[in-house]
Design a protein around this motif. Structure first.
Motif, short mmCIF file in Angstrom:
data_model
loop_
_atom_site.label_atom_id
_atom_site.label_comp_id
_atom_site.label_asym_id
_atom_site.label_seq_id
_atom_site.Cartn_x
_atom_site.Cartn_y
_atom_site.Cartn_z
N GLY A 34 -1.25 53.60 15.44
CA GLY A 34 -2.43 53.99 14.72
C GLY A 34 -2.51 55.34 14.11
O GLY A 34 -1.83 56.29 14.85
N GLY A 35 -3.36 55.14 13.78
CA GLY A 35 -3.83 56.85 13.28
C GLY A 35 -5.09 56.81 12.77
O GLY A 35 -5.82 55.66 12.54
N TRP A 81 -6.79 46.59 17.52
CA TRP A 81 -5.51 47.57 18.53
C TRP A 81 -4.09 47.44 18.55
O TRP A 81 -4.01 46.12 18.02
CB TRP A 81 -5.91 47.38 20.08
N ALA A 82 -3.62 48.60 18.83
CA ALA A 82 -1.80 48.44 18.98
C ALA A 82 -1.26 49.05 20.12
O ALA A 82 -2.36 50.32 20.89
CB ALA A 82 -1.21 49.43 18.00
N HIS A 89 -3.59 52.27 21.12
CA HIS A 89 -4.39 53.23 20.12
C HIS A 89 -5.60 52.04 19.05
O HIS A 89 -5.10 50.67 19.15
CB HIS A 89 -3.79 53.80 18.94
N GLY A 90 -6.58 52.43 19.33
CA GLY A 90 -7.50 51.44 19.10
C GLY A 90 -8.70 51.29 17.83
O GLY A 90 -9.25 53.22 18.01
N HIS A 91 -8.75 50.66 17.53
CA HIS A 91 -10.80 51.03 16.10
C HIS A 91 -11.52 49.91 16.02
O HIS A 91 -11.04 49.21 15.96
CB HIS A 91 -10.47 51.71 14.39
N ALA A 92 -12.59 50.10 15.45
CA ALA A 92 -13.51 49.11 15.72
C ALA A 92 -15.27 49.25 14.63
O ALA A 92 -15.06 50.92 14.46
CB ALA A 92 -14.00 48.58 17.22
N PHE A 181 -9.90 55.54 19.03
CA PHE A 181 -9.53 55.72 20.30
C PHE A 181 -8.54 55.47 20.72
O PHE A 181 -7.87 54.94 19.82
CB PHE A 181 -10.14 55.41 21.20
N ILE A 182 -7.82 56.63 21.73
CA ILE A 182 -5.82 56.75 22.47
C ILE A 182 -6.55 56.06 23.85
O ILE A 182 -7.79 56.70 24.44
CB ILE A 182 -5.59 57.75 21.73
#
Ligand code: 3EB
Length: 339
Positions: A34-35, A81-82, A89-92, A181-182
């Motif tokens: 992710g980034g 997420w991945a 690694h995720g985002h929302a 987040f990580i």
């Protein structure tokens, strides 16, 4: 094979790299966990992005995180997420609505993701709140967010006080509430700053529920490296904002706080952690202050230092209306944690 060798292999390596947006789009996006993009349009970045203007000479970039081995990607509730079996690694994001409720909703989805994927330990969080310093229903929006966030941590059994993850909470002009987040399989070490009251112990004058973060997280990143993830750091001593209205003095106080956090981390690891190596993001409330902030940071770190060279400057609001600047970042170095 000796037991020591197989134990060392348990922690997969997480590598982080600040890439140009072009390099990210040209291929890194497909292989990364992710980034987090700065200066990119949220819809076209292809990853989590901070929706805020760049300042000065800062160029669009992505803090890309790479795992090892095969990636699994998915969606849990509102979280994309991945993970590689070691790091996630995720985002929302959520577009509109009550901030306390939305914080609860997103954090519940974050904790559901972590439980389901078996990577239960949050390392670092980025919180982006639209109009963070505005008031509604008699309470500042940041303080509304803090209520929903703390409740979600407590409800999920995550550390809401001592041991909370590293984080920042940044105000954007528009857009919805966004989290990035990580997380990993091993709990990081939460660090505090001896110059500051822990944020989770702030008195009630700062809101009905305290913010949920530690000053930094120190972790074995795998691959023989240690990572120090420093939370949003500002001109606060004890629990009070200092140098009101003086952006240069606020920047110098921020650097003193960053140095104190690095020193606290240094006592726990053999890795050589240097502030001058920090990959940082600098949030400046008023665009007109960017040059003065840049000047003070360059004076403190050396204009030629990796920290000064790599710094990305962004115009954004900060969680207390009187704070004019905030700095956060990470540094990874070869070494081990000490018992
Ligand atoms: C401070 O020290 C400044 O609410 O997650 C810094 C880092 C700040 C994280 C958060 C807030 C947060 O209180 C603000």
């Amino acid at each position: 094979m000796s037991a020591a060798v197989s134990t060392a292999a348990v922690q997969g390596a997480l590598r982080v790299q600040r890439l140009s947006l072009d390099a990210w789009r040209a291929g890194a996006a497909s292989s990364a966990l992710g980034g987090l993009a700065y200066g990119a349009d949220t819809d076209t970045a292809g990853t989590g992005a901070l929706d805020a203007p760049l300042l000065g000479g800062s160029r669009a970039c992505v803090d890309a995180a790479f795992g090892s081995g095969a990636l699994q990607r998915g969606r849990t509730g509102l979280v994309s997420w991945a993970h590689d079996g070691h790091w996630l690694h995720g985002h929302a994001h959520i577009d509109s609505g009550d901030l306390e409720h939305n914080a609860g909703h997103l954090y519940r989805d974050v904790f559901a993701t972590l439980q389901q994927q078996g990577m239960p330990h949050l390392l670092r969080l980025w919180n982006y709140l639209p109009r963070i310093n505005e008031h509604s229903q008699g309470l500042e929006r940041y303080r509304q967010f803090n209520i929903g966030r703390q409740r979600a941590f407590i409800d999920s059994g995550a550390a809401a006080f001592e041991g909370a993850p590293a984080a920042c909470a940044i105000g954007t002009a528009h857009g919805g509430l966004a989290l990035h987040f990580i997380a990993g399989r091993q709990p990081p070490r939460a660090l505090e700053n001896p110059r500051q009251v822990p944020a989770w112990r702030y008195p009630r004058a700062y809101g009905p529920r305290a913010p949920t973060f530690s000053r930094a997280a120190l972790a074995d990143m795998g691959g023989g490296e240690v990572g120090l993830w420093i939370s949003g750091t500002a001109s606060i001593v004890g629990h009070q904002s200092v140098h009101l209205g003086d952006v240069r003095a606020q920047t110098r106080e921020t650097v003193a706080n960053l140095r104190a956090v690095v020193a606290a981390a240094q006592s726990q690891t053999s890795a050589a952690l240097a502030l001058e190596q920090l990959q940082c993001c600098v949030y400046v409330r008023h665009a007109a202050d960017a040059a003065a902030v840049c000047d003070e940071l360059s004076a403190a770190w050396g204009a030629g230092s990796p920290a000064a060279q790599a710094a990305v400057f962004v115009q954004a609001d900060i969680c207390r209306a009187e704070l004019l600047v905030e700095v956060e970042g990470h540094v990874l170095a070869p070494g081990r944690l000490r018992g």
